[in-house]
Design an enzyme around this catalytic site. Structure first.
Site, PDB file in Angstrom:
ATOM      1  N   HIS A  18      44.138  -7.859 -14.311  1.00  0.00           N
ATOM      2  CA  HIS A  18      44.005  -7.690 -12.867  1.00  0.00           C
ATOM      3  C   HIS A  18      44.807  -8.748 -12.115  1.00  0.00           C
ATOM      4  CE1 HIS A  18      40.755  -4.634 -12.840  1.00  0.00           C
ATOM      5  NE2 HIS A  18      40.574  -5.111 -14.062  1.00  0.00           N
ATOM      6  N   ASP A 115      41.235  -5.859  -4.927  1.00  0.00           N
ATOM      7  CA  ASP A 115      41.219  -5.218  -6.239  1.00  0.00           C
ATOM      8  C   ASP A 115      40.282  -4.005  -6.225  1.00  0.00           C
ATOM      9  OD1 ASP A 115      41.890  -5.747  -9.320  1.00  0.00           O
ATOM     10  OD2 ASP A 115      39.823  -5.036  -9.175  1.00  0.00           O
ATOM     11  N   TRP A 352      47.733  -1.442 -18.890  1.00  0.00           N
ATOM     12  CA  TRP A 352      48.745  -0.963 -17.960  1.00  0.00           C
ATOM     13  C   TRP A 352      49.872  -1.978 -17.738  1.00  0.00           C
ATOM     14  CZ3 TRP A 352      50.534   3.428 -16.948  1.00  0.00           C
ATOM     15  CH2 TRP A 352      51.338   3.661 -15.824  1.00  0.00           C
ATOM     16  N   GLU A 357      55.463  -3.645 -18.632  1.00  0.00           N
ATOM     17  CA  GLU A 357      56.425  -4.648 -19.103  1.00  0.00           C
ATOM     18  C   GLU A 357      57.325  -4.057 -20.194  1.00  0.00           C
ATOM     19  OE1 GLU A 357      53.667  -7.719 -20.161  1.00  0.00           O
ATOM     20  OE2 GLU A 357      53.110  -8.008 -18.057  1.00  0.00           O
ATOM     21  N   GLY A 372      38.774   1.298 -22.504  1.00  0.00           N
ATOM     22  CA  GLY A 372      39.113   1.461 -21.084  1.00  0.00           C
ATOM     23  C   GLY A 372      40.098   2.582 -20.810  1.00  0.00           C
TER      24      GLY A 372
HETATM   25 BR1  BUP Z   1      47.503 -11.476 -25.163  1.00  0.00          BR
HETATM   26  C1  BUP Z   1      48.825 -11.881 -23.933  1.00  0.00           C
HETATM   27  N1  BUP Z   1      50.642 -13.221 -23.276  1.00  0.00           N
HETATM   28  O1  BUP Z   1      49.682 -13.592 -25.271  1.00  0.00           O
HETATM   29  P1  BUP Z   1      47.228  -5.706 -19.903  1.00  0.00           P
HETATM   30  C2  BUP Z   1      48.934 -11.187 -22.757  1.00  0.00           C
HETATM   31  N2  BUP Z   1      49.883 -11.521 -21.839  1.00  0.00           N
HETATM   32  O2  BUP Z   1      51.634 -12.866 -21.319  1.00  0.00           O
HETATM   33  P2  BUP Z   1      44.539  -6.472 -20.823  1.00  0.00           P
HETATM   34  C3  BUP Z   1      50.756 -12.552 -22.104  1.00  0.00           C
HETATM   35  O3  BUP Z   1      48.669 -10.475 -20.083  1.00  0.00           O
HETATM   36  P3  BUP Z   1      43.202  -4.817 -18.896  1.00  0.00           P
HETATM   37  C4  BUP Z   1      49.720 -12.940 -24.214  1.00  0.00           C
HETATM   38  O4  BUP Z   1      52.043  -9.659 -20.581  1.00  0.00           O
HETATM   39  C5  BUP Z   1      50.079  -8.686 -19.527  1.00  0.00           C
HETATM   40  O5  BUP Z   1      50.767  -8.976 -18.346  1.00  0.00           O
HETATM   41  C6  BUP Z   1      50.658  -9.482 -20.681  1.00  0.00           C
HETATM   42  O6  BUP Z   1      47.445  -7.171 -19.337  1.00  0.00           O
HETATM   43  C7  BUP Z   1      49.956 -10.795 -20.561  1.00  0.00           C
HETATM   44  O7  BUP Z   1      45.981  -5.767 -20.859  1.00  0.00           O
HETATM   45  C8  BUP Z   1      48.670  -9.217 -19.427  1.00  0.00           C
HETATM   46  O8  BUP Z   1      48.359  -5.315 -20.754  1.00  0.00           O
HETATM   47  C9  BUP Z   1      47.673  -8.309 -20.115  1.00  0.00           C
HETATM   48  O9  BUP Z   1      46.954  -4.821 -18.757  1.00  0.00           O
HETATM   49  O10 BUP Z   1      43.907  -6.151 -19.443  1.00  0.00           O
HETATM   50  O11 BUP Z   1      44.682  -7.909 -20.931  1.00  0.00           O
HETATM   51  O12 BUP Z   1      43.773  -5.781 -21.878  1.00  0.00           O
HETATM   52  O13 BUP Z   1      42.076  -4.521 -19.837  1.00  0.00           O
HETATM   53  O14 BUP Z   1      42.730  -5.155 -17.525  1.00  0.00           O
HETATM   54  O15 BUP Z   1      44.267  -3.757 -18.914  1.00  0.00           O
END
Ligand code: BUP
Length: 454
Positions: A18, A115, A352, A357, A372
């Site tokens: 988030h 949010d 997401w 990315e 989720g």
């Molecule tokens: Br682990 C990790 N480095 O080592 P998502 C994650 N990330 O930069 P999530 C790092 O955290 P939700 C690491 O690049 C992304 O921007 C990654 O978000 C960064 O999944 C973020 O991909 C992770 O949406 O959250 O963490 O499961 O459940 O809310 O989708």
């Protein structure tokens, strides 16, 4: 005062999934000369969050930081199913502190961006202050169709019978719906979906980190009233470009690998696999014969993740991993990893942000959703040709083990798939056009900012 001056407040929720898109949005608005006040609920759940926040404020001194001090709950372990959902609840219960905070801001606010998990709490507050309220939905437009429909799908016994069918849209089968939403008993996620989904109709607009060419159908359905009557516009402003300041670390190992040869594995910031599945995965990676960079996560919350790599993998596996791979048990800057020329593929849970990315960097995905919104996102990966999804691999909650041999085979398959590699590069080019000068998301954002200049 200056007619053209725009000041918005942003309120993110707990967890990197988030926070990250909010940080990217703050940077983008700043680049469009919007004054941003960033409200940070403290304390944060994870270390990663507090570090990201400090990078944001160091890099953008023009962004104002305000704290929302979370109040402790009397019933500490009530509903401790997930530390992040629990934190949503903490923020929700502390939200009465927002009203004085918002009205004290100077110059006065033009709008508030909240949010998705606080729609039902914050909209009454912004209404009472006469402030336009925009909801930022941090997942896909397709997931948004479920979010706003969920309350209409509940039967008299408070459970849903079927998946979601919207005319003109590929249905969302029941098996893709986040498991807590299927439970009979109430839980935090169910409450969030029900309460916020209903309240979204009272917001002034819903920002989504997506774009026309990948989610045209879902956006059209939302905006043509086919999902829920009375919904405000779903405003596609993505893919939000990653910020350059997001911490940097040297990955000398990666620099020494051939172009496109490395397979990257990470399941996001809040998924911990069972020890047994972690080892089976490691075994599979070794057997695939590919080079790989593997982020091992053993606990949901980073501060508790203090087991050593050798304890998690065991001596034997760790040794074999080192022959062609690198396993780490720490936070890597994923955006930097995915943009590295050595990376050729990504085993992802399809959070997401991870998905956006990957497409931003043209990296193909082997999807293994864990919970989720991730199955719904994995379906999109398949649909747009960014990668493949092995549907027989279980959800995180299911008690099934995916075997090493199966994993090895799929890794070889995706790394050897040249048409997916080319399609991923095509998606990357398109994504950059969309947020470039004159791109559809840029135009949409500029128009939105204009509506705030009144
Ligand atoms: Br682990 C990790 N480095 O080592 P998502 C994650 N990330 O930069 P999530 C790092 O955290 P939700 C690491 O690049 C992304 O921007 C990654 O978000 C960064 O999944 C973020 O991909 C992770 O949406 O959250 O963490 O499961 O459940 O809310 O989708």
């Amino acid at each position: 005062s200056d007619q053209n001056f725009v000041h918005v407040a942003l309120l993110p929720s707990a967890g990197m999934g988030h926070l990250t898109p909010f940080i990217r949005l703050a940077a983008l608005l700043t680049a469009h000369n919007v004054q941003v006040t960033f409200i940070t609920p403290i304390p944060t759940v994870s270390l990663a969050e507090s570090q990201s926040l400090s990078h944001l404020f160091t890099t953008f001194p023009q962004i104002t930081q305000k704290h929302l001090h979370l109040l402790p709950l009397d019933e500490p372990s009530a509903n401790s199913e997930d530390p992040f959902y629990y934190h949503f609840e903490l923020i929700r219960r502390s939200s009465h502190l927002l009203s004085p905070l918002l009205s004290s801001l100077s110059p006065p606010l033009s709008a508030m961006i909240t949010d998705m998990s606080f729609a039902s709490t914050v909209i009454p507050i912004t209404d009472s202050l006469g402030l336009p309220n925009y909801i930022f939905f941090t997942s896909s437009a397709k997931m948004l169709t479920l979010y706003v429909s969920f309350h209409t799908m509940l039967g008299p016994n408070r459970v849903i019978k079927d998946g979601l069918k919207v005319s003109g849209l590929e249905p969302i089968p029941k098996a893709w719906i986040p498991p807590p939403l299927l439970e009979e008993d109430n839980n935090l996620l169910k409450t969030f979906f029900t309460e916020n989904g209903k309240k979204m109709t009272e917001s002034d607009g819903i920002l989504v980190n997506t774009y026309e060419s990948i989610e045209h159908e879902a956006l059209a359905a939302l905006n043509e009233g086919r999902v829920l009557i009375g919904l405000p516009s779903a405003i596609a402003i993505g893919p939000l470009p990653p910020c350059k300041f997001e911490t940097s670390q040297q990955l000398a190992w990666l620099d020494n690998q051939p172009t496109g040869s490395v397979f990257y594995i990470s399941f996001g910031s809040r998924t911990a696999m069972s020890r047994e599945q972690i080892r089976e995965l490691g075994e599979g990676l070794v057997r695939s014969g590919c080079r790989f960079l593997w982020v091992v996560k053993d606990k949901k919350v980073d501060m508790e993740d203090d087991e050593k790599l050798i304890e998690v993998l065991g001596q034997g596996l760790l040794e074999r991993v080192k022959e062609k791979g690198l396993a780490v048990k720490k936070w890597l800057n994923q955006e930097e990893v995915l943009s590295h020329p050595a990376i050729g593929g990504f085993l992802s849970h399809c959070g997401w942000n991870s998905l956006s990315e990957a497409l931003w960097n043209g990296v193909r995905i082997l999807a293994w959703p864990q919970h989720g919104d991730q199955k719904i996102n994995a379906n999109l990966v398949e649909r747009i040709g960014l990668g493949m999804w092995v549907k027989s691999w279980g959800w995180g909650e299911e008690d099934m083990l995916v075997k090493a041999e199966d994993i090895a085979e799929r890794v070889r398959e995706i790394m050897g798939n040249d048409s997916l590699r080319l399609q991923a590069l095509h998606i990357k080019e398109e994504a950059r056009v969309v947020v470039g000068d004159g791109g559809s998301s840029t135009k949409t954002l500029t128009t939105l900012i204009k509506t705030w200049k009144k």
